[in-house]
Design a protein around this motif. Structure first.
Motif, PDB file in Angstrom:
ATOM      1  N   GLU A  57      -4.056  -5.642  -3.746  1.00 62.50           N
ATOM      2  CA  GLU A  57      -4.153  -4.783  -4.918  1.00 62.50           C
ATOM      3  C   GLU A  57      -2.800  -4.706  -5.628  1.00 62.50           C
ATOM      4  OE1 GLU A  57      -5.735  -0.296  -6.015  1.00 62.50           O
ATOM      5  OE2 GLU A  57      -5.962  -1.056  -3.975  1.00 62.50           O
ATOM      6  N   ASN A  58      -2.842  -4.651  -6.942  1.00 60.27           N
ATOM      7  CA  ASN A  58      -1.662  -4.565  -7.812  1.00 60.27           C
ATOM      8  C   ASN A  58      -0.846  -5.851  -7.880  1.00 60.27           C
ATOM      9  OD1 ASN A  58      -2.002  -1.769  -8.657  1.00 60.27           O
ATOM     10  ND2 ASN A  58      -1.475  -1.266  -6.543  1.00 60.27           N
ATOM     11  N   PHE A  59      -1.344  -6.945  -7.288  1.00 60.88           N
ATOM     12  CA  PHE A  59      -0.643  -8.230  -7.399  1.00 60.88           C
ATOM     13  C   PHE A  59      -0.625  -8.642  -8.866  1.00 60.88           C
ATOM     14  CE2 PHE A  59      -0.739 -12.835  -7.834  1.00 60.88           C
ATOM     15  CZ  PHE A  59       0.381 -13.203  -7.110  1.00 60.88           C
ATOM     16  N   ASP A  60       0.517  -9.156  -9.312  1.00 62.17           N
ATOM     17  CA  ASP A  60       0.660  -9.604 -10.695  1.00 62.17           C
ATOM     18  C   ASP A  60       0.841 -11.117 -10.762  1.00 62.17           C
ATOM     19  OD1 ASP A  60       1.014  -9.488 -13.494  1.00 62.17           O
ATOM     20  OD2 ASP A  60       3.179  -9.216 -13.275  1.00 62.17           O
ATOM     21  N   LEU A 114       7.301   3.745  -7.320  1.00 56.14           N
ATOM     22  CA  LEU A 114       7.801   3.015  -8.483  1.00 56.14           C
ATOM     23  C   LEU A 114       7.803   3.898  -9.721  1.00 56.14           C
ATOM     24  CD1 LEU A 114       6.056  -0.470  -8.152  1.00 56.14           C
ATOM     25  CD2 LEU A 114       8.494   0.023  -7.893  1.00 56.14           C
ATOM     26  N   LYS A 115       8.842   3.761 -10.522  1.00 54.20           N
ATOM     27  CA  LYS A 115       8.869   4.424 -11.820  1.00 54.20           C
ATOM     28  C   LYS A 115       7.922   3.686 -12.769  1.00 54.20           C
ATOM     29  CE  LYS A 115      13.660   5.975 -11.595  1.00 54.20           C
ATOM     30  NZ  LYS A 115      14.980   5.890 -12.277  1.00 54.20           N
ATOM     31  N   GLU A 116       7.671   4.298 -13.916  1.00 49.66           N
ATOM     32  CA  GLU A 116       6.827   3.654 -14.922  1.00 49.66           C
ATOM     33  C   GLU A 116       7.400   2.278 -15.255  1.00 49.66           C
ATOM     34  OE1 GLU A 116       5.277   4.460 -19.471  1.00 49.66           O
ATOM     35  OE2 GLU A 116       6.084   6.128 -18.307  1.00 49.66           O
ATOM     36  N   ASP A 117       6.553   1.284 -15.324  1.00 48.73           N
ATOM     37  CA  ASP A 117       6.932  -0.109 -15.580  1.00 48.73           C
ATOM     38  C   ASP A 117       7.766  -0.732 -14.461  1.00 48.73           C
ATOM     39  OD1 ASP A 117       5.604  -0.140 -18.054  1.00 48.73           O
ATOM     40  OD2 ASP A 117       7.363   0.717 -19.055  1.00 48.73           O
ATOM     41  N   GLY A 118       7.766  -0.086 -13.287  1.00 48.17           N
ATOM     42  CA  GLY A 118       8.501  -0.617 -12.149  1.00 48.17           C
ATOM     43  C   GLY A 118       7.770  -1.774 -11.496  1.00 48.17           C
ATOM     44  N   VAL A 119       8.474  -2.453 -10.619  1.00 50.36           N
ATOM     45  CA  VAL A 119       7.903  -3.619  -9.948  1.00 50.36           C
ATOM     46  C   VAL A 119       8.300  -3.634  -8.471  1.00 50.36           C
ATOM     47  CG1 VAL A 119       9.839  -5.144 -10.587  1.00 50.36           C
ATOM     48  CG2 VAL A 119       7.622  -6.138 -10.088  1.00 50.36           C
ATOM     49  N   GLU A 144       0.830  -1.214   0.000  1.00 49.85           N
ATOM     50  CA  GLU A 144       0.000   0.000   0.000  1.00 49.85           C
ATOM     51  C   GLU A 144       0.862   1.260   0.000  1.00 49.85           C
ATOM     52  OE1 GLU A 144      -4.018  -1.631   2.267  1.00 49.85           O
ATOM     53  OE2 GLU A 144      -2.528  -0.531   3.426  1.00 49.85           O
ATOM     54  N   LEU A 145       1.882   1.299   0.850  1.00 51.98           N
ATOM     55  CA  LEU A 145       2.736   2.496   0.914  1.00 51.98           C
ATOM     56  C   LEU A 145       3.493   2.720  -0.391  1.00 51.98           C
ATOM     57  CD1 LEU A 145       4.105   2.290   4.566  1.00 51.98           C
ATOM     58  CD2 LEU A 145       2.700   4.124   3.595  1.00 51.98           C
ATOM     59  N   VAL A 146       4.013   1.662  -0.968  1.00 51.67           N
ATOM     60  CA  VAL A 146       4.758   1.801  -2.228  1.00 51.67           C
ATOM     61  C   VAL A 146       3.880   2.421  -3.304  1.00 51.67           C
ATOM     62  CG1 VAL A 146       5.773   0.486  -4.140  1.00 51.67           C
ATOM     63  CG2 VAL A 146       6.470   0.012  -1.784  1.00 51.67           C
ATOM     64  N   PHE A 147       2.638   1.958  -3.406  1.00 47.05           N
ATOM     65  CA  PHE A 147       1.761   2.462  -4.469  1.00 47.05           C
ATOM     66  C   PHE A 147       1.111   3.796  -4.101  1.00 47.05           C
ATOM     67  CE2 PHE A 147       2.283  -1.978  -5.612  1.00 47.05           C
ATOM     68  CZ  PHE A 147       2.630  -1.846  -6.946  1.00 47.05           C
ATOM     69  N   ARG A 175       2.620  -4.761  -9.677  1.00 49.82           N
ATOM     70  CA  ARG A 175       2.821  -3.711 -10.691  1.00 49.82           C
ATOM     71  C   ARG A 175       1.589  -2.831 -10.736  1.00 49.82           C
ATOM     72  NH1 ARG A 175       6.971  -5.534 -14.155  1.00 49.82           N
ATOM     73  NH2 ARG A 175       7.310  -7.767 -14.030  1.00 49.82           N
ATOM     74  N   LEU A 176       1.782  -1.603 -11.210  1.00 51.45           N
ATOM     75  CA  LEU A 176       0.630  -0.745 -11.469  1.00 51.45           C
ATOM     76  C   LEU A 176      -0.143  -1.336 -12.628  1.00 51.45           C
ATOM     77  CD1 LEU A 176       1.883   2.913 -11.104  1.00 51.45           C
ATOM     78  CD2 LEU A 176       0.071   1.803  -9.838  1.00 51.45           C
ATOM     79  N   VAL A 177      -1.439  -1.444 -12.474  1.00 48.90           N
ATOM     80  CA  VAL A 177      -2.244  -2.025 -13.562  1.00 48.90           C
ATOM     81  C   VAL A 177      -3.179  -0.987 -14.137  1.00 48.90           C
ATOM     82  CG1 VAL A 177      -2.131  -4.425 -12.895  1.00 48.90           C
ATOM     83  CG2 VAL A 177      -3.790  -2.940 -11.795  1.00 48.90           C
TER      84      VAL A 177
END
Length: 179
Positions: free
Chosen positions: A160-163, A140-145, A132-135, A177-179
């Motif tokens: 949330e955001n689990f890939d 994260l940069k674009e396309d970061g993980v 939660e804090l990371v997002f 990842r950001l989805v």
């Protein structure tokens, strides 16, 4: 533990017994970096390692030429060991002594990869708070993980955001990842 690839390939590092750490196994680390190797150019990465412990993952990224590596741990002996080892190996790693959750609240950087290896006995709420804090803070940069290492007894696939997750023995890497 050993560095698997890069300028220090094969180099063994022995952490002092007094450190409260559980380094990622070589087998699990090799599997993780095989995945990352197919998705990233290491020499362009900014990496943040949370709950860094012995610095095992940080050394691997730095040995492979990551642009910057920042290691966060609240244990001063872990931070001293990372600093000493990175100086001995001439690796550009910035160790910071901090509670990880407090650091994430005010983190001054954005990273391509954030790797967290918290204690395996964390509760679901503690694991969830990392993600939660990371997002929420946009770390994260674009396309970061974000990658969270945990035991096979914890399930993070409903966050949330689990890939995806990958299992190596008793260790599991959950990717977000950001989805």
């Amino acid at each position: 533990m050993r560095i698997i690839s890069g300028q220090h390939k094969g180099r063994r590092i022995t952490a002092p017994k007094k450190l409260p750490v559980r380094p990622t196994t070589d087998m699990a680390k090799e599997g993780l970096f095989n995945i990352l190797n197919n998705n990233f150019h290491f020499n362009k990465l900014d990496v943040l390692e949370l709950f860094a412990g012995s610095g095992n993952i940080s050394y691997e990224f730095a040995s492979r030429g990551a642009e910057s590596v920042t290691s966060i741990d609240e244990n001063i002996d872990c931070i001293k060991f990372i600093k000493k080892t990175s100086l001995e190996l001439d690796l550009d790693i910035t160790p910071i002594k901090s509670d990880v959750f407090k650091y994430l609240e005010r983190a001054p950087i954005k990273a391509d990869i954030i790797f967290a290896d918290p204690p395996y006995n964390f509760t679901d709420d503690q694991f969830k708070k990392i993600a939660e804090l990371v997002f929420e803070k946009g770390l994260l940069k674009e396309d970061g993980v974000l990658i969270i290492e945990h035991s096979k007894h914890s399930k993070l696939d409903n966050f949330e955001n689990f890939d995806v997750d990958r299992r190596y023995g008793n260790s599991v890497f959950s990717f977000f990842r950001l989805v």
